[in-house]
Scaffold this motif. Structure first.
Motif, mmCIF file in Angstrom:
data_model
loop_
_atom_site.group_PDB
_atom_site.id
_atom_site.type_symbol
_atom_site.label_atom_id
_atom_site.label_comp_id
_atom_site.label_asym_id
_atom_site.label_seq_id
_atom_site.Cartn_x
_atom_site.Cartn_y
_atom_site.Cartn_z
ATOM 1 N N LEU A 251 0.810 -1.216 0.000
ATOM 2 C CA LEU A 251 0.000 0.000 0.000
ATOM 3 C C LEU A 251 0.844 1.266 0.000
ATOM 4 C CD1 LEU A 251 -2.989 0.861 0.103
ATOM 5 C CD2 LEU A 251 -2.780 0.930 2.594
ATOM 6 N N GLY A 252 1.955 1.247 0.694
ATOM 7 C CA GLY A 252 2.785 2.445 0.766
ATOM 8 C C GLY A 252 2.085 3.579 1.486
ATOM 9 N N ASP A 253 2.105 4.760 0.879
ATOM 10 C CA ASP A 253 1.506 5.942 1.503
ATOM 11 C C ASP A 253 0.108 6.242 0.963
ATOM 12 O OD1 ASP A 253 3.815 6.401 3.009
ATOM 13 O OD2 ASP A 253 4.762 7.499 1.355
ATOM 14 N N ASP A 254 -0.515 5.261 0.364
ATOM 15 C CA ASP A 254 -1.799 5.506 -0.299
ATOM 16 C C ASP A 254 -3.007 5.077 0.529
ATOM 17 O OD1 ASP A 254 -0.488 6.493 -2.528
ATOM 18 O OD2 ASP A 254 -0.308 4.509 -3.442
ATOM 19 N N LEU A 255 -2.868 4.992 1.850
ATOM 20 C CA LEU A 255 -3.956 4.509 2.691
ATOM 21 C C LEU A 255 -5.213 5.360 2.540
ATOM 22 C CD1 LEU A 255 -5.128 2.674 4.875
ATOM 23 C CD2 LEU A 255 -4.030 4.133 6.588
ATOM 24 N N ALA A 256 -5.075 6.669 2.652
ATOM 25 C CA ALA A 256 -6.249 7.541 2.580
ATOM 26 C C ALA A 256 -6.974 7.399 1.252
ATOM 27 C CB ALA A 256 -5.836 8.990 2.806
ATOM 28 N N VAL A 257 -6.224 7.320 0.179
ATOM 29 C CA VAL A 257 -6.821 7.158 -1.151
ATOM 30 C C VAL A 257 -7.504 5.809 -1.254
ATOM 31 C CG1 VAL A 257 -6.336 6.985 -3.617
ATOM 32 C CG2 VAL A 257 -5.150 8.694 -2.223
ATOM 33 N N GLU A 258 -6.848 4.776 -0.748
ATOM 34 C CA GLU A 258 -7.392 3.425 -0.828
ATOM 35 C C GLU A 258 -8.704 3.300 -0.068
ATOM 36 O OE1 GLU A 258 -7.798 -0.389 -2.056
ATOM 37 O OE2 GLU A 258 -6.244 1.008 -2.697
ATOM 38 N N LEU A 259 -8.791 3.933 1.088
ATOM 39 C CA LEU A 259 -10.002 3.829 1.894
ATOM 40 C C LEU A 259 -11.214 4.414 1.181
ATOM 41 C CD1 LEU A 259 -8.775 4.643 5.519
ATOM 42 C CD2 LEU A 259 -9.254 2.415 4.495
ATOM 43 N N CYS A 260 -10.999 5.376 0.338
ATOM 44 C CA CYS A 260 -12.114 5.988 -0.388
ATOM 45 C C CYS A 260 -12.794 5.006 -1.331
ATOM 46 C CB CYS A 260 -11.632 7.201 -1.183
ATOM 47 S SG CYS A 260 -11.060 8.574 -0.170
ATOM 48 N N SER A 261 -12.056 3.979 -1.758
ATOM 49 C CA SER A 261 -12.603 3.054 -2.748
ATOM 50 C C SER A 261 -13.004 1.703 -2.165
ATOM 51 C CB SER A 261 -11.570 2.830 -3.870
ATOM 52 O OG SER A 261 -10.385 2.237 -3.344
ATOM 53 N N THR A 262 -12.807 1.508 -0.855
ATOM 54 C CA THR A 262 -13.223 0.245 -0.237
ATOM 55 C C THR A 262 -14.736 0.259 -0.032
ATOM 56 O OG1 THR A 262 -12.969 1.049 2.034
ATOM 57 C CG2 THR A 262 -11.010 0.070 0.979
ATOM 58 N N PRO A 263 -15.351 -0.920 0.175
ATOM 59 C CA PRO A 263 -16.806 -0.944 0.390
ATOM 60 C C PRO A 263 -17.260 -0.051 1.528
ATOM 61 C CG PRO A 263 -16.004 -3.159 -0.034
ATOM 62 C CD PRO A 263 -14.780 -2.283 0.084
ATOM 63 N N GLY A 264 -16.593 -0.169 2.676
ATOM 64 C CA GLY A 264 -16.981 0.664 3.816
ATOM 65 C C GLY A 264 -16.719 2.136 3.563
ATOM 66 N N GLY A 265 -15.585 2.428 2.941
ATOM 67 C CA GLY A 265 -15.253 3.814 2.646
ATOM 68 C C GLY A 265 -16.206 4.454 1.665
ATOM 69 N N ILE B 206 -22.722 8.979 2.257
ATOM 70 C CA ILE B 206 -23.618 9.612 3.229
ATOM 71 C C ILE B 206 -22.947 10.813 3.910
ATOM 72 C CG2 ILE B 206 -25.008 7.557 3.640
ATOM 73 C CD1 ILE B 206 -23.393 7.018 6.162
ATOM 74 N N GLY B 207 -21.868 11.292 3.307
ATOM 75 C CA GLY B 207 -21.244 12.514 3.781
ATOM 76 C C GLY B 207 -20.414 12.378 5.037
ATOM 77 N N MET B 208 -19.896 11.198 5.283
ATOM 78 C CA MET B 208 -19.089 10.984 6.491
ATOM 79 C C MET B 208 -17.624 10.723 6.147
ATOM 80 S SD MET B 208 -21.644 8.908 9.046
ATOM 81 C CE MET B 208 -23.129 9.696 9.659
ATOM 82 N N ASP B 209 -17.118 11.478 5.203
ATOM 83 C CA ASP B 209 -15.730 11.343 4.768
ATOM 84 C C ASP B 209 -14.751 11.501 5.933
ATOM 85 O OD1 ASP B 209 -17.614 12.402 2.901
ATOM 86 O OD2 ASP B 209 -16.014 12.715 1.452
ATOM 87 N N HIS B 210 -15.114 12.356 6.899
ATOM 88 C CA HIS B 210 -14.196 12.625 8.012
ATOM 89 C C HIS B 210 -13.887 11.375 8.817
ATOM 90 C CE1 HIS B 210 -17.467 12.486 11.060
ATOM 91 N NE2 HIS B 210 -18.204 12.951 10.062
ATOM 92 N N ASP B 211 -14.802 10.403 8.799
ATOM 93 C CA ASP B 211 -14.550 9.161 9.531
ATOM 94 C C ASP B 211 -13.384 8.381 8.929
ATOM 95 O OD1 ASP B 211 -16.516 9.600 11.386
ATOM 96 O OD2 ASP B 211 -18.014 8.333 10.414
ATOM 97 N N LEU B 212 -13.176 8.510 7.635
ATOM 98 C CA LEU B 212 -12.062 7.804 6.997
ATOM 99 C C LEU B 212 -10.741 8.300 7.577
ATOM 100 C CD1 LEU B 212 -13.150 7.809 3.236
ATOM 101 C CD2 LEU B 212 -13.673 6.145 5.009
ATOM 102 N N VAL B 213 -10.657 9.601 7.758
ATOM 103 C CA VAL B 213 -9.435 10.188 8.328
ATOM 104 C C VAL B 213 -9.276 9.748 9.781
ATOM 105 C CG1 VAL B 213 -8.267 12.350 8.912
ATOM 106 C CG2 VAL B 213 -9.571 12.164 6.784
ATOM 107 N N ASP B 214 -10.353 9.816 10.549
ATOM 108 C CA ASP B 214 -10.284 9.481 11.974
ATOM 109 C C ASP B 214 -9.927 8.020 12.209
ATOM 110 O OD1 ASP B 214 -10.917 12.068 12.647
ATOM 111 O OD2 ASP B 214 -13.060 11.683 12.887
ATOM 112 N N CYS B 215 -10.397 7.132 11.335
ATOM 113 C CA CYS B 215 -10.138 5.704 11.505
ATOM 114 C C CYS B 215 -8.778 5.283 10.958
ATOM 115 C CB CYS B 215 -11.234 4.881 10.824
ATOM 116 S SG CYS B 215 -12.857 5.023 11.603
#
Length: 241
Positions: free
Chosen positions: A190-204, A210-219
């Motif tokens: 994955l390297g440094d692409d965690l934040a980008v990757e989370l955007c494309s996962t099922p949960g992300g 539903i407008g809860m993008d901030h949870d991706l950063v917090d988690c």
């Protein structure tokens, strides 16, 4: 030889097969991250419930001291105090109180692990602390919660993240199953692409919808916490021992 296995969904292994094992339950987006955050913020305990009505009925007996938290379809449940965003669980909202939590996936995964010898709540927030707490266990099962019965890449990545420090300490001691090997490979690639990757996962993807993008950063705040919450199965409560 110590053994670590990764399961992409609870249905991939029976509850009986987890008997005697140390199980790390992961629902990175968001239940296990939220549990870690609640306990770090001063909650006395977190009690996981399968059903909404069960949580409501239990809370009604001690409403002053109980915070009702949880979600269905990602959204806060009607009449509940909090949803399933880690940022909601602060000293002000949960400090000194009990949290009764019910979620779509995470609390069900915890229930599935009820026959294990030890049940640990894992996430990226506390991954190094979790790895340190299980490094001497003879058998570890990392149980991913998934999303609505579908495996979630974010949970698998978190599983790989927990496996990595186990091997770093003593690679020769550990036997990995195929899914543990694959999770480790995915995490290391994955390297440094965690934040980008989370955007494309099922949960992300669901959270972004539903407008809860901030949870991706917090988690995704790796090692933000050093606590290792454990589920006391007989008492059915999660605390930090």
């Amino acid at each position: 030889m110590q053994e670590v296995r990764v399961h992409h969904l609870p249905r991939d292994i029976s509850a009986e097969e987890l008997s005697g094992s140390t199980v790390v339950v992961i629902d990175m987006l968001r239940a296990t991250s939220t549990i870690c955050r609640a306990l770090s913020a001063g909650a006395v305990e977190v009690v996981p419930f399968l059903e909404i009505d069960e949580a409501r009925a239990a809370a009604a007996k001690d409403r002053t001291n109980v915070v009702l938290g949880g979600e269905r379809h990602g959204q806060r449940i009607e009449g509940f105090d909090l949803g399933n965003s880690p940022s909601e669980y602060t000293l002000l909202s949960v400090g000194g109180r009990r949290v009764f939590l019910t979620t779509t996936n995470g609390t069900r995964a915890l229930h599935h692990a009820r026959q294990a010898r030890r049940v640990i709540v894992g996430s990226l927030l506390n991954l190094t602390a979790v790895a340190a707490s299980i490094q001497d266990e003879p058998r570890v099962d990392i149980l991913c919660a998934g999303t609505d019965g579908v495996e979630s890449r974010e949970d698998i990545l978190a599983a790989g993240a927990i496996v990595e420090p186990l091997l770093a300490r003593n690679r020769a001691a550990w036997k990995l199953d195929d899914k543990a090997h694959a999770a480790l490979d995915e995490w290391q690639a994955l390297g440094d692409d965690l934040a980008v990757e989370l955007c494309s996962t099922p949960g992300g993807s669901n959270l972004m919808a539903i407008g809860m993008d901030h949870d991706l950063v917090d988690c995704a705040r790796i090692d933000a916490l050093t606590i290792v919450p454990e589920l006391d199965v007989p008492a059915w409560r999660i605390t930090v021992p």
